[in-house]
Write an enzyme that holds these catalytic residues in place. Structure first.
Site, mmCIF file in Angstrom:
data_model
loop_
_atom_site.group_PDB
_atom_site.id
_atom_site.type_symbol
_atom_site.label_atom_id
_atom_site.label_comp_id
_atom_site.label_asym_id
_atom_site.label_seq_id
_atom_site.Cartn_x
_atom_site.Cartn_y
_atom_site.Cartn_z
ATOM 1 N N ASP A 62 0.860 -1.188 0.000
ATOM 2 C CA ASP A 62 0.000 0.000 0.000
ATOM 3 C C ASP A 62 0.897 1.239 0.000
ATOM 4 O O ASP A 62 1.493 1.578 1.022
ATOM 5 C CB ASP A 62 -0.888 0.027 1.243
ATOM 6 C CG ASP A 62 -1.971 -1.038 1.244
ATOM 7 O OD1 ASP A 62 -1.858 -1.999 0.456
ATOM 8 O OD2 ASP A 62 -2.917 -0.918 2.046
ATOM 9 N N LYS B 281 -6.933 3.228 -2.812
ATOM 10 C CA LYS B 281 -7.287 3.193 -1.389
ATOM 11 C C LYS B 281 -7.558 4.611 -0.910
ATOM 12 O O LYS B 281 -6.900 5.558 -1.323
ATOM 13 C CB LYS B 281 -6.124 2.557 -0.615
ATOM 14 C CG LYS B 281 -6.277 2.510 0.897
ATOM 15 C CD LYS B 281 -5.070 1.815 1.517
ATOM 16 C CE LYS B 281 -5.034 1.928 3.028
ATOM 17 N NZ LYS B 281 -3.861 1.269 3.621
ATOM 18 N N LYS C 243 -10.044 -0.109 -1.978
ATOM 19 C CA LYS C 243 -9.906 -0.379 -0.551
ATOM 20 C C LYS C 243 -10.293 0.869 0.223
ATOM 21 O O LYS C 243 -9.760 1.954 -0.013
ATOM 22 C CB LYS C 243 -8.467 -0.774 -0.202
ATOM 23 C CG LYS C 243 -8.240 -0.987 1.304
ATOM 24 C CD LYS C 243 -6.813 -1.414 1.608
ATOM 25 C CE LYS C 243 -6.547 -1.466 3.100
ATOM 26 N NZ LYS C 243 -5.148 -1.872 3.426
#
Length: 225
Positions: free
Chosen positions: A89, A151, A183
């Site tokens: 991430d 995300k 996400k």
């Protein structure tokens, strides 16, 4: 709905202790969460602890500000993969995005993509700091750069709300036609919020309250029987 399979059980605080990591890992196994998300220094330990489970190891790159150079982010990603991370991430360079230096943002993501070509790459947009137009543009860049997921948040913006349903829907509408997923993370503390974000288009949930969410979901299912 098996909400546990959406959850990346998260522990990224600065002052964590080893017993808290072990608790996180045990809970992830017990509740059959998709994965755990930990800082890079703990990836190797997570991999060792969870080696006999199906729990994925997720870690962060350029966290939490996203202001490291592309070369540093790429090195972080490569190191994390070598230590056993399954997914990365990375935090987008928010300043460069807001200055409309889109080539920099694109190359920043591409550098990390090149460092982990065989692993899922999620790009953290930090939606609390962006307008809707900026969120959409960031998503388009992520598509071009070859990311796997976009995300919402780091959860580290002071006073930030974190994941919002309207932002998740915008992200979902922008990237899913190209095969990317979403996400949601930041401020997800109960089942109601989790369900709201899933209905808005979230495929993953990053949450430190994963156990509470899973228990509440189970209780609701039992009451409906």
């Amino acid at each position: 709905m098996a909400i546990n399979k959406y959850i990346e059980h998260t522990l990224l605080k600065q002052d964590l202790q080893k017993f808290e990591l072990e608790k996180l890992f045990k809970e992830a196994v017990e509740y059959k969460f998709f994965g755990v998300c930990v800082n890079p220094a703990y990836v190797r330990y997570a991999k060792q602890y969870l080696k006999d489970s199906d729990v994925k190891i997720v870690t962060v790159v350029g966290f939490p500000l996203g202001a490291n150079t592309p070369e540093v982010k790429a090195f972080e990603a490569e190191d994390a993969i070598q230590n056993g991370a399954d997914e990365i991430d990375m935090v987008i360079n928010v300043s460069k995005l807001k200055d409309k230096d889109y080539d920099y943002v694109l190359n920043d993501i591409r550098a990390v993509r090149a460092a982990c070509p065989n692993n899922n790459l999620k790009v953290i947009l930090e939606t609390d700091l962006l307008t809707g137009e900026e969120i959409k543009k960031a998503c388009e860049i992520c598509v071009e750069a070859g990311a796997n997921l976009v995300k919402t948040s780091t959860g580290f913006v002071k006073g930030g709300i974190g994941a919002k349903a309207e932002d998740v829907k915008l992200m979902s509408d922008t990237v899913k036609p190209y095969g990317l997923r979403v996400k949601a993370s930041g401020g997800i503390r109960d089942y109601k919020k989790a369900l709201e974000l899933i209905n808005a288009g979230a495929d993953r949930l990053g949450a430190s309250a994963g156990v509470a969410i899973a228990i509440e979901a189970l209780e609701k299912q039992e009451n409906e029987v």
